[in-house]
Design a protein around this motif. Structure first.
Motif, PDB file in Angstrom:
ATOM      1  N   GLY A   1       0.836  -1.203   0.000  1.00  0.00           N
ATOM      2  CA  GLY A   1       0.000   0.000   0.000  1.00  0.00           C
ATOM      3  C   GLY A   1       0.867   1.248   0.000  1.00  0.00           C
ATOM      4  N   CYS A   2       0.979   1.889   1.150  1.00  0.00           N
ATOM      5  CA  CYS A   2       1.745   3.140   1.253  1.00  0.00           C
ATOM      6  C   CYS A   2       3.255   2.899   1.337  1.00  0.00           C
ATOM      7  CB  CYS A   2       1.277   3.925   2.473  1.00  0.00           C
ATOM      8  SG  CYS A   2       1.789   3.191   4.062  1.00  0.00           S
ATOM      9  N   HIS A   3       3.655   1.668   1.563  1.00  0.00           N
ATOM     10  CA  HIS A   3       5.064   1.237   1.668  1.00  0.00           C
ATOM     11  C   HIS A   3       5.725   1.613   2.990  1.00  0.00           C
ATOM     12  CE1 HIS A   3       4.937   1.388  -2.964  1.00  0.00           C
ATOM     13  NE2 HIS A   3       4.511   0.215  -2.527  1.00  0.00           N
ATOM     14  N   TRP A   4       4.996   2.198   3.903  1.00  0.00           N
ATOM     15  CA  TRP A   4       5.577   2.556   5.206  1.00  0.00           C
ATOM     16  C   TRP A   4       6.221   1.359   5.889  1.00  0.00           C
ATOM     17  CZ3 TRP A   4       7.549   5.312   8.873  1.00  0.00           C
ATOM     18  CH2 TRP A   4       7.527   4.848  10.180  1.00  0.00           C
ATOM     19  N   CYS A   5       5.586   0.228   5.833  1.00  0.00           N
ATOM     20  CA  CYS A   5       6.031  -0.920   6.627  1.00  0.00           C
ATOM     21  C   CYS A   5       7.171  -1.693   5.976  1.00  0.00           C
ATOM     22  CB  CYS A   5       4.854  -1.857   6.878  1.00  0.00           C
ATOM     23  SG  CYS A   5       4.142  -2.530   5.367  1.00  0.00           S
ATOM     24  N   VAL A   6       7.576  -1.355   4.781  1.00  0.00           N
ATOM     25  CA  VAL A   6       8.572  -2.158   4.065  1.00  0.00           C
ATOM     26  C   VAL A   6       9.867  -2.344   4.860  1.00  0.00           C
ATOM     27  CG1 VAL A   6      10.046  -2.249   2.011  1.00  0.00           C
ATOM     28  CG2 VAL A   6       7.593  -1.788   1.780  1.00  0.00           C
ATOM     29  N   PRO A   7      10.477  -1.292   5.426  1.00  0.00           N
ATOM     30  CA  PRO A   7      11.705  -1.528   6.216  1.00  0.00           C
ATOM     31  C   PRO A   7      11.463  -2.437   7.419  1.00  0.00           C
ATOM     32  CG  PRO A   7      11.400   0.813   5.790  1.00  0.00           C
ATOM     33  CD  PRO A   7      10.155   0.123   5.331  1.00  0.00           C
ATOM     34  N   PHE A   8      10.262  -2.375   7.969  1.00  0.00           N
ATOM     35  CA  PHE A   8       9.943  -3.227   9.114  1.00  0.00           C
ATOM     36  C   PHE A   8       9.751  -4.674   8.664  1.00  0.00           C
ATOM     37  CE2 PHE A   8       8.742   1.064  10.181  1.00  0.00           C
ATOM     38  CZ  PHE A   8       9.347   1.220  11.422  1.00  0.00           C
ATOM     39  N   LEU A   9       9.165  -4.850   7.491  1.00  0.00           N
ATOM     40  CA  LEU A   9       9.034  -6.202   6.943  1.00  0.00           C
ATOM     41  C   LEU A   9      10.424  -6.788   6.680  1.00  0.00           C
ATOM     42  CD1 LEU A   9       6.102  -5.619   4.415  1.00  0.00           C
ATOM     43  CD2 LEU A   9       5.976  -6.722   6.662  1.00  0.00           C
ATOM     44  N   GLU A  10      11.330  -5.951   6.202  1.00  0.00           N
ATOM     45  CA  GLU A  10      12.701  -6.412   5.958  1.00  0.00           C
ATOM     46  C   GLU A  10      13.358  -6.830   7.275  1.00  0.00           C
ATOM     47  OE1 GLU A  10      14.248  -2.999   3.929  1.00  0.00           O
ATOM     48  OE2 GLU A  10      13.536  -3.712   1.980  1.00  0.00           O
ATOM     49  N   ARG A  11      13.138  -6.037   8.302  1.00  0.00           N
ATOM     50  CA  ARG A  11      13.724  -6.372   9.604  1.00  0.00           C
ATOM     51  C   ARG A  11      13.155  -7.683  10.143  1.00  0.00           C
ATOM     52  NH1 ARG A  11      15.202  -2.673  14.688  1.00  0.00           N
ATOM     53  NH2 ARG A  11      15.547  -4.355  16.148  1.00  0.00           N
TER      54      ARG A  11
ATOM     55  N   SER B   1       1.627   6.625  14.675  1.00  0.00           N
ATOM     56  CA  SER B   1       1.813   8.076  14.532  1.00  0.00           C
ATOM     57  C   SER B   1       2.974   8.369  13.579  1.00  0.00           C
ATOM     58  CB  SER B   1       2.007   8.755  15.886  1.00  0.00           C
ATOM     59  OG  SER B   1       3.271   8.488  16.404  1.00  0.00           O
ATOM     60  N   ARG B   2       4.002   7.546  13.608  1.00  0.00           N
ATOM     61  CA  ARG B   2       5.118   7.735  12.667  1.00  0.00           C
ATOM     62  C   ARG B   2       4.664   7.466  11.236  1.00  0.00           C
ATOM     63  NH1 ARG B   2       9.459   4.038  15.261  1.00  0.00           N
ATOM     64  NH2 ARG B   2      10.387   4.285  13.213  1.00  0.00           N
ATOM     65  N   ARG B   3       3.794   6.493  11.067  1.00  0.00           N
ATOM     66  CA  ARG B   3       3.269   6.236   9.729  1.00  0.00           C
ATOM     67  C   ARG B   3       2.415   7.424   9.257  1.00  0.00           C
ATOM     68  NH1 ARG B   3      -2.009   3.985   8.170  1.00  0.00           N
ATOM     69  NH2 ARG B   3      -1.881   3.176   6.065  1.00  0.00           N
ATOM     70  N   ALA B   4       1.637   7.993  10.159  1.00  0.00           N
ATOM     71  CA  ALA B   4       0.816   9.154   9.784  1.00  0.00           C
ATOM     72  C   ALA B   4       1.708  10.297   9.319  1.00  0.00           C
ATOM     73  CB  ALA B   4      -0.047   9.581  10.969  1.00  0.00           C
ATOM     74  N   ARG B   5       2.827  10.524  10.036  1.00  0.00           N
ATOM     75  CA  ARG B   5       3.776  11.569   9.621  1.00  0.00           C
ATOM     76  C   ARG B   5       4.379  11.244   8.261  1.00  0.00           C
ATOM     77  NH1 ARG B   5       5.448  11.612  14.919  1.00  0.00           N
ATOM     78  NH2 ARG B   5       7.285  10.381  14.488  1.00  0.00           N
ATOM     79  N   TYR B   6       4.702   9.977   8.066  1.00  0.00           N
ATOM     80  CA  TYR B   6       5.275   9.534   6.784  1.00  0.00           C
ATOM     81  C   TYR B   6       4.287   9.815   5.648  1.00  0.00           C
ATOM     82  CZ  TYR B   6       6.503   6.197   3.099  1.00  0.00           C
ATOM     83  OH  TYR B   6       6.786   5.617   1.889  1.00  0.00           O
ATOM     84  N   ARG B   7       3.039   9.542   5.898  1.00  0.00           N
ATOM     85  CA  ARG B   7       2.048   9.757   4.837  1.00  0.00           C
ATOM     86  C   ARG B   7       1.834  11.244   4.565  1.00  0.00           C
ATOM     87  NH1 ARG B   7      -2.553   5.359   4.548  1.00  0.00           N
ATOM     88  NH2 ARG B   7      -2.910   6.672   2.765  1.00  0.00           N
ATOM     89  N   GLN B   8       2.026  12.066   5.575  1.00  0.00           N
ATOM     90  CA  GLN B   8       1.857  13.514   5.382  1.00  0.00           C
ATOM     91  C   GLN B   8       3.063  14.147   4.716  1.00  0.00           C
ATOM     92  OE1 GLN B   8       1.138  14.864   9.372  1.00  0.00           O
ATOM     93  NE2 GLN B   8      -1.079  14.640   9.196  1.00  0.00           N
ATOM     94  N   THR B   9       4.249  13.688   5.111  1.00  0.00           N
ATOM     95  CA  THR B   9       5.467  14.378   4.667  1.00  0.00           C
ATOM     96  C   THR B   9       6.263  13.603   3.618  1.00  0.00           C
ATOM     97  OG1 THR B   9       6.866  13.349   6.363  1.00  0.00           O
ATOM     98  CG2 THR B   9       5.694  15.380   6.976  1.00  0.00           C
ATOM     99  N   GLY B  10       6.045  12.312   3.535  1.00  0.00           N
ATOM    100  CA  GLY B  10       6.813  11.494   2.608  1.00  0.00           C
ATOM    101  C   GLY B  10       8.204  11.160   3.113  1.00  0.00           C
ATOM    102  N   THR B  11       8.506  11.543   4.356  1.00  0.00           N
ATOM    103  CA  THR B  11       9.804  11.205   4.932  1.00  0.00           C
ATOM    104  C   THR B  11       9.601  10.253   6.108  1.00  0.00           C
ATOM    105  OG1 THR B  11       9.799  13.108   6.419  1.00  0.00           O
ATOM    106  CG2 THR B  11      10.862  13.391   4.276  1.00  0.00           C
ATOM    107  N   ARG B  12      10.633   9.520   6.395  1.00  0.00           N
ATOM    108  CA  ARG B  12      10.583   8.441   7.359  1.00  0.00           C
ATOM    109  C   ARG B  12      11.465   8.696   8.561  1.00  0.00           C
ATOM    110  NH1 ARG B  12       9.077   3.337   5.789  1.00  0.00           N
ATOM    111  NH2 ARG B  12       8.935   3.507   3.546  1.00  0.00           N
ATOM    112  N   ASP B  13      10.974   8.353   9.733  1.00  0.00           N
ATOM    113  CA  ASP B  13      11.803   8.288  10.927  1.00  0.00           C
ATOM    114  C   ASP B  13      12.333   6.847  10.959  1.00  0.00           C
ATOM    115  OD1 ASP B  13      12.841   7.883  13.421  1.00  0.00           O
ATOM    116  OD2 ASP B  13      11.030   8.476  14.497  1.00  0.00           O
TER     117      ASP B  13
END
Ligand code: FES
Length: 104
Positions: free
Chosen positions: A42-52, A74-86
């Motif tokens: 979907g949004c790809h937010w979880c991809v690094p976590f899936l890799e881990r 909340s970090r995913r919400a920020r990612y979706r708003q800004t396109g950057t990742r913590d």
């Protein structure tokens, strides 16, 4: 994160579902986790976590993410708003495809 907490929030794929999927199918690369209910597609937010998670499983370790579900969401919400990742919680050699956001 608890086993029933969702790792992929787009498709509601929990840590437990991913763990069961890996034990059942023995994926050789993290991208194969997308065959588990579409995780990561979907949004790809979880991809690094899936890799881990895949890295942990590949080494025979307990599958877990050191983050609360609230912080994760909340970090995913920020990612979706800004396109950057913590990148917190993704740091490891398990995430070869993950590039942290540029320094500001
Ligand atoms: S949270 Fe997994 S694809 Fe969006």
């Amino acid at each position: 994160m608890n086993p029933d907490d969702d790792v992929c929030l787009c498709f509601r794929v929990s840590l437990r579902k991913l763990d069961s999927f890996m034990r059942r199918t023995h994926p050789t690369v993290p991208s194969q986790l997308s065959d588990c209910l579409g995780a990561g597609t979907g949004c790809h937010w979880c991809v690094p976590f899936l890799e881990r998670i895949h890295g942990q499983w590949s080494r025979g370790e307990k599958v877990d993410l050191p983050v609360s579900p609230e912080d994760y969401a909340s970090r995913r919400a920020r990612y979706r708003q800004t396109g950057t990742r913590d990148p917190a919680g993704t740091e490891s050699a398990d995430s070869p495809g993950f590039e942290p956001p540029p320094a500001s």
